[in-house]
Design a protein around this motif. Structure first.
Motif, PDB file in Angstrom:
ATOM      1  N   ARG A 171      -6.517  24.401  11.867  1.00  0.00           N
ATOM      2  CA  ARG A 171      -5.634  23.373  11.310  1.00  0.00           C
ATOM      3  C   ARG A 171      -4.218  23.522  11.858  1.00  0.00           C
ATOM      4  NH1 ARG A 171      -8.549  24.960   6.659  1.00  0.00           N
ATOM      5  NH2 ARG A 171      -6.771  26.158   5.880  1.00  0.00           N
ATOM      6  N   LYS A 172      -3.759  24.767  11.991  1.00  0.00           N
ATOM      7  CA  LYS A 172      -2.418  24.999  12.541  1.00  0.00           C
ATOM      8  C   LYS A 172      -2.359  24.611  14.010  1.00  0.00           C
ATOM      9  CE  LYS A 172       1.256  28.461  12.564  1.00  0.00           C
ATOM     10  NZ  LYS A 172       1.640  29.852  12.178  1.00  0.00           N
ATOM     11  N   ALA A 173      -3.429  24.917  14.742  1.00  0.00           N
ATOM     12  CA  ALA A 173      -3.483  24.542  16.162  1.00  0.00           C
ATOM     13  C   ALA A 173      -3.462  23.029  16.329  1.00  0.00           C
ATOM     14  CB  ALA A 173      -4.731  25.139  16.812  1.00  0.00           C
ATOM     15  N   MET A 174      -4.171  22.303  15.470  1.00  0.00           N
ATOM     16  CA  MET A 174      -4.163  20.845  15.543  1.00  0.00           C
ATOM     17  C   MET A 174      -2.771  20.289  15.287  1.00  0.00           C
ATOM     18  SD  MET A 174      -7.731  19.331  13.968  1.00  0.00           S
ATOM     19  CE  MET A 174      -7.485  20.042  12.356  1.00  0.00           C
ATOM     20  N   ARG A 175      -2.055  20.892  14.330  1.00  0.00           N
ATOM     21  CA  ARG A 175      -0.696  20.428  14.046  1.00  0.00           C
ATOM     22  C   ARG A 175       0.216  20.632  15.246  1.00  0.00           C
ATOM     23  NH1 ARG A 175       3.834  22.794  12.763  1.00  0.00           N
ATOM     24  NH2 ARG A 175       2.829  24.825  12.519  1.00  0.00           N
ATOM     25  N   ILE A 176       0.084  21.788  15.911  1.00  0.00           N
ATOM     26  CA  ILE A 176       0.902  22.071  17.089  1.00  0.00           C
ATOM     27  C   ILE A 176       0.559  21.110  18.233  1.00  0.00           C
ATOM     28  CG2 ILE A 176       1.399  23.806  18.856  1.00  0.00           C
ATOM     29  CD1 ILE A 176       1.016  25.952  16.745  1.00  0.00           C
ATOM     30  N   ILE A 177      -0.721  20.800  18.386  1.00  0.00           N
ATOM     31  CA  ILE A 177      -1.150  19.888  19.455  1.00  0.00           C
ATOM     32  C   ILE A 177      -0.672  18.460  19.184  1.00  0.00           C
ATOM     33  CG2 ILE A 177      -3.162  18.843  20.577  1.00  0.00           C
ATOM     34  CD1 ILE A 177      -4.628  21.519  20.123  1.00  0.00           C
ATOM     35  N   PHE A 178      -0.847  17.998  17.953  1.00  0.00           N
ATOM     36  CA  PHE A 178      -0.479  16.620  17.622  1.00  0.00           C
ATOM     37  C   PHE A 178       1.031  16.394  17.661  1.00  0.00           C
ATOM     38  CE2 PHE A 178      -4.660  16.232  15.214  1.00  0.00           C
ATOM     39  CZ  PHE A 178      -5.241  15.486  16.229  1.00  0.00           C
ATOM     40  N   THR A 179       1.814  17.436  17.357  1.00  0.00           N
ATOM     41  CA  THR A 179       3.276  17.304  17.408  1.00  0.00           C
ATOM     42  C   THR A 179       3.830  17.594  18.794  1.00  0.00           C
ATOM     43  OG1 THR A 179       3.502  19.607  16.638  1.00  0.00           O
ATOM     44  CG2 THR A 179       3.540  17.855  14.964  1.00  0.00           C
ATOM     45  N   LEU A 180       2.918  17.828  19.770  1.00  0.00           N
ATOM     46  CA  LEU A 180       3.276  18.083  21.167  1.00  0.00           C
ATOM     47  C   LEU A 180       4.071  19.368  21.362  1.00  0.00           C
ATOM     48  CD1 LEU A 180       4.215  14.459  22.353  1.00  0.00           C
ATOM     49  CD2 LEU A 180       1.998  15.624  22.441  1.00  0.00           C
ATOM     50  N   GLU A 181       4.077  20.238  20.359  1.00  0.00           N
ATOM     51  CA  GLU A 181       4.711  21.545  20.528  1.00  0.00           C
ATOM     52  C   GLU A 181       3.950  22.393  21.537  1.00  0.00           C
ATOM     53  OE1 GLU A 181       5.409  23.621  16.887  1.00  0.00           O
ATOM     54  OE2 GLU A 181       6.085  21.826  15.825  1.00  0.00           O
ATOM     55  N   ALA A 184     -12.363  23.085  10.798  1.00  0.00           N
ATOM     56  CA  ALA A 184     -11.154  22.520  10.192  1.00  0.00           C
ATOM     57  C   ALA A 184     -11.096  22.822   8.702  1.00  0.00           C
ATOM     58  CB  ALA A 184     -11.113  21.009  10.428  1.00  0.00           C
ATOM     59  N   PHE A 185     -12.254  22.890   8.071  1.00  0.00           N
ATOM     60  CA  PHE A 185     -12.294  23.132   6.621  1.00  0.00           C
ATOM     61  C   PHE A 185     -12.093  24.602   6.290  1.00  0.00           C
ATOM     62  CE2 PHE A 185     -14.499  23.786   2.557  1.00  0.00           C
ATOM     63  CZ  PHE A 185     -13.886  22.806   1.787  1.00  0.00           C
ATOM     64  N   PHE A 186     -12.623  25.500   7.124  1.00  0.00           N
ATOM     65  CA  PHE A 186     -12.609  26.925   6.789  1.00  0.00           C
ATOM     66  C   PHE A 186     -11.573  27.736   7.562  1.00  0.00           C
ATOM     67  CE2 PHE A 186     -16.987  25.816   5.481  1.00  0.00           C
ATOM     68  CZ  PHE A 186     -16.967  26.328   4.197  1.00  0.00           C
ATOM     69  N   TYR A 187     -11.205  27.315   8.780  1.00  0.00           N
ATOM     70  CA  TYR A 187     -10.325  28.122   9.621  1.00  0.00           C
ATOM     71  C   TYR A 187      -8.880  27.615   9.543  1.00  0.00           C
ATOM     72  CZ  TYR A 187     -14.092  30.634  12.033  1.00  0.00           C
ATOM     73  OH  TYR A 187     -15.142  31.456  12.332  1.00  0.00           O
ATOM     74  N   PRO A 188      -7.960  28.377   8.965  1.00  0.00           N
ATOM     75  CA  PRO A 188      -6.547  27.958   8.945  1.00  0.00           C
ATOM     76  C   PRO A 188      -5.958  27.851  10.350  1.00  0.00           C
ATOM     77  CG  PRO A 188      -6.952  29.669   7.305  1.00  0.00           C
ATOM     78  CD  PRO A 188      -8.182  29.589   8.160  1.00  0.00           C
ATOM     79  N   TRP A 189      -6.415  28.725  11.275  1.00  0.00           N
ATOM     80  CA  TRP A 189      -5.853  28.695  12.624  1.00  0.00           C
ATOM     81  C   TRP A 189      -6.175  27.388  13.344  1.00  0.00           C
ATOM     82  CZ3 TRP A 189      -9.377  27.796  16.384  1.00  0.00           C
ATOM     83  CH2 TRP A 189     -10.677  28.271  16.235  1.00  0.00           C
ATOM     84  N   VAL A 229      -9.822  44.306   7.578  1.00  0.00           N
ATOM     85  CA  VAL A 229     -10.778  44.017   8.642  1.00  0.00           C
ATOM     86  C   VAL A 229     -12.137  43.667   8.050  1.00  0.00           C
ATOM     87  CG1 VAL A 229     -12.029  44.995  10.590  1.00  0.00           C
ATOM     88  CG2 VAL A 229      -9.582  45.415  10.351  1.00  0.00           C
ATOM     89  N   LYS A 230     -12.552  44.440   7.040  1.00  0.00           N
ATOM     90  CA  LYS A 230     -13.829  44.174   6.406  1.00  0.00           C
ATOM     91  C   LYS A 230     -13.858  42.766   5.824  1.00  0.00           C
ATOM     92  CE  LYS A 230     -16.345  48.026   6.591  1.00  0.00           C
ATOM     93  NZ  LYS A 230     -17.746  48.046   7.059  1.00  0.00           N
ATOM     94  N   LYS A 231     -12.787  42.402   5.124  1.00  0.00           N
ATOM     95  CA  LYS A 231     -12.731  41.075   4.507  1.00  0.00           C
ATOM     96  C   LYS A 231     -12.773  39.970   5.563  1.00  0.00           C
ATOM     97  CE  LYS A 231     -10.297  42.240   0.229  1.00  0.00           C
ATOM     98  NZ  LYS A 231      -9.072  42.027  -0.582  1.00  0.00           N
ATOM     99  N   SER A 232     -12.053  40.166   6.657  1.00  0.00           N
ATOM    100  CA  SER A 232     -12.024  39.142   7.706  1.00  0.00           C
ATOM    101  C   SER A 232     -13.378  39.006   8.371  1.00  0.00           C
ATOM    102  CB  SER A 232     -10.954  39.483   8.751  1.00  0.00           C
ATOM    103  OG  SER A 232     -11.280  40.688   9.422  1.00  0.00           O
ATOM    104  N   GLU A 233     -14.065  40.140   8.579  1.00  0.00           N
ATOM    105  CA  GLU A 233     -15.378  40.079   9.201  1.00  0.00           C
ATOM    106  C   GLU A 233     -16.389  39.387   8.280  1.00  0.00           C
ATOM    107  OE1 GLU A 233     -15.963  40.650  12.127  1.00  0.00           O
ATOM    108  OE2 GLU A 233     -14.505  42.070  12.883  1.00  0.00           O
ATOM    109  N   LEU A 234     -16.307  39.692   6.982  1.00  0.00           N
ATOM    110  CA  LEU A 234     -17.209  39.053   6.033  1.00  0.00           C
ATOM    111  C   LEU A 234     -16.952  37.557   5.959  1.00  0.00           C
ATOM    112  CD1 LEU A 234     -17.193  41.703   3.144  1.00  0.00           C
ATOM    113  CD2 LEU A 234     -19.046  41.219   4.744  1.00  0.00           C
ATOM    114  N   LYS A 235     -15.679  37.169   5.996  1.00  0.00           N
ATOM    115  CA  LYS A 235     -15.336  35.755   5.948  1.00  0.00           C
ATOM    116  C   LYS A 235     -15.845  35.039   7.198  1.00  0.00           C
ATOM    117  CE  LYS A 235     -11.451  32.567   5.505  1.00  0.00           C
ATOM    118  NZ  LYS A 235      -9.971  32.432   5.389  1.00  0.00           N
ATOM    119  N   ALA A 236     -15.654  35.685   8.359  1.00  0.00           N
ATOM    120  CA  ALA A 236     -16.146  35.093   9.605  1.00  0.00           C
ATOM    121  C   ALA A 236     -17.657  34.949   9.579  1.00  0.00           C
ATOM    122  CB  ALA A 236     -15.712  35.945  10.798  1.00  0.00           C
ATOM    123  N   ALA A 237     -18.337  35.959   9.031  1.00  0.00           N
ATOM    124  CA  ALA A 237     -19.796  35.877   8.939  1.00  0.00           C
ATOM    125  C   ALA A 237     -20.224  34.725   8.049  1.00  0.00           C
ATOM    126  CB  ALA A 237     -20.358  37.192   8.398  1.00  0.00           C
ATOM    127  N   GLY A 238     -19.499  34.518   6.952  1.00  0.00           N
ATOM    128  CA  GLY A 238     -19.828  33.419   6.057  1.00  0.00           C
ATOM    129  C   GLY A 238     -19.621  32.063   6.704  1.00  0.00           C
TER     130      GLY A 238
END
Length: 353
Positions: free
Chosen positions: A331-341, A324-329, A263-272
């Motif tokens: 990029r994954k969401a864009m792939r799901i949207i573009f493939t019409l999933e 798009a550069f920092f958030y993996p979610w 949790v600490k790591k994720s919060e620090l990453k989000a802050a960055g």
């Protein structure tokens, strides 16, 4: 034949009456006015090179298209996937809505690139209202994002109880409502008689009183930027101390509280990441605000003001690129949207984190 006809016309005008000369003079100058049929009261078009106008048209059109498309992807992603329904992401959703509308708003800027406003006085006032609301809402959302990261990093034990989804939604709604009310009050004198401050037809001018202008400078720019800087300086000071503590005690923390470490790591990453968003926002908005709110825009040429305006708009295009550069979610969401999933039943429950 055309050359001969033109020469004959000129000779005829020289031999003819004064009205003939005036008529040709009006015909020659008609293209310089916003409304040639009423050139006596019409504003003149801005004189610039055709290549410069073409470059500005193309640049703003491309930026508008990219801004609306990318921010629409952010809006669909956060709205559709339930795993992304977090307080921080709802703040990003508010920012994406504001940036999406800025992308649409650029089309109006493209229309007036030649210095002529042809949509009427009422829409002129609404143009400034729309612009002001988007700016105020963006600044307010940035302050909320900074406050969110401040509480997450500096008061992590009570963050989950203080910052809930419902409270964030209320804060975002109040931010937009206050922005609308604030701009309507700021421009209230212009609603009584739209266009009364225009010096000629084709001009789009609103007037704000000295007191209101100073208040807008203090509230929208000075206080907001100061709060952003102070909160994020505090966030990064605490974040650096936590990183050092985590590095020195990483083994013990992992053995005793492995989930807490994550949790600490994720919060620090989000802050960055959100720190990059805030820095980009300040970098893009400060030059334009410093010039327009201080009242020195008359000292700059059209090209410089166009550049400052494009820099201001570029921030709305830059935010989803940062995601798009920092958030993996994202990029994954864009792939799901573009493939019409995304159209499949149950896709909203997909784990894209």
């Amino acid at each position: 034949n055309n050359k001969g006809g033109a020469s004959a016309s000129r000779v005829q005008c020289l031999k003819g009456s004064l009205s003939c000369s005036s008529f040709n003079l009006q015909t020659m100058d008609a293209s310089e006015f916003c409304f040639p049929e009423a050139f006596n009261s019409s504003c003149k078009k801005k004189v610039s090179l055709h290549s410069v106008n073409t470059l500005i048209y193309f640049g703003l059109s491309f930026m508008s298209l990219v801004t609306t498309a990318l921010n629409l992807l952010v809006i669909i992603s956060i709205s559709h996937f339930r795993k992304l329904h977090t307080p921080t992401n709802f703040l990003l959703l508010s920012l994406a809505v504001s940036d999406f509308l800025v992308g649409l708003f650029m089309f109006f800027q493209i229309m007036v690139i030649n210095g002529c406003w042809v949509l009427g006085d009422v829409l002129c006032v609404l143009y400034y209202v729309f612009s002001g609301v988007l700016t105020s809402a963006s600044v307010g959302t940035m302050v909320l994002i900074s406050l969110d990261r401040y509480l997450a990093i500096c008061d992590p034990l009570r963050y989950s109880t203080k910052v809930t989804t419902k409270r964030v939604q209320i804060c975002v709604s109040l931010c937009w409502i206050c922005s609308v009310v604030y701009i309507l009050v700021l421009l209230r004198d212009n609603f009584q008689q739209p266009g009364k401050f225009n010096s000629c037809s084709g001009e789009c001018v609103v007037e704000i009183g000295f007191v209101e202008n100073v208040a807008d400078l203090i509230l929208t720019f000075i206080i907001s930027i100061t709060v952003l800087v102070v909160l994020y300086v505090r966030v990064f000071v605490v974040a650096l101390s936590q990183v050092q503590a985590m590095r020195s005690h990483i083994v013990a923390v992992k053995q005793k509280h492995p989930s807490k470490t994550n949790v600490k790591k994720s919060e620090l990453k989000a802050a960055g990441i959100l720190g990059v968003v805030v820095v980009a926002f300040v970098f893009c908005i400060c030059p334009y605000y410093c010039v327009t709110l201080i009242g020195k825009s008359s000292l700059l040429n059209t090209s410089t003001m166009t550049f400052l305006l494009c820099l201001f708009y570029f921030n709305s295009c830059l935010n989803p690129l940062i995601y798009a550069f920092f958030y993996p979610w994202f990029r994954k969401a864009m792939r799901i949207i573009f493939t019409l999933e995304v159209l499949r039943s149950g896709s909203s429950g997909a784990n894209i984190l």
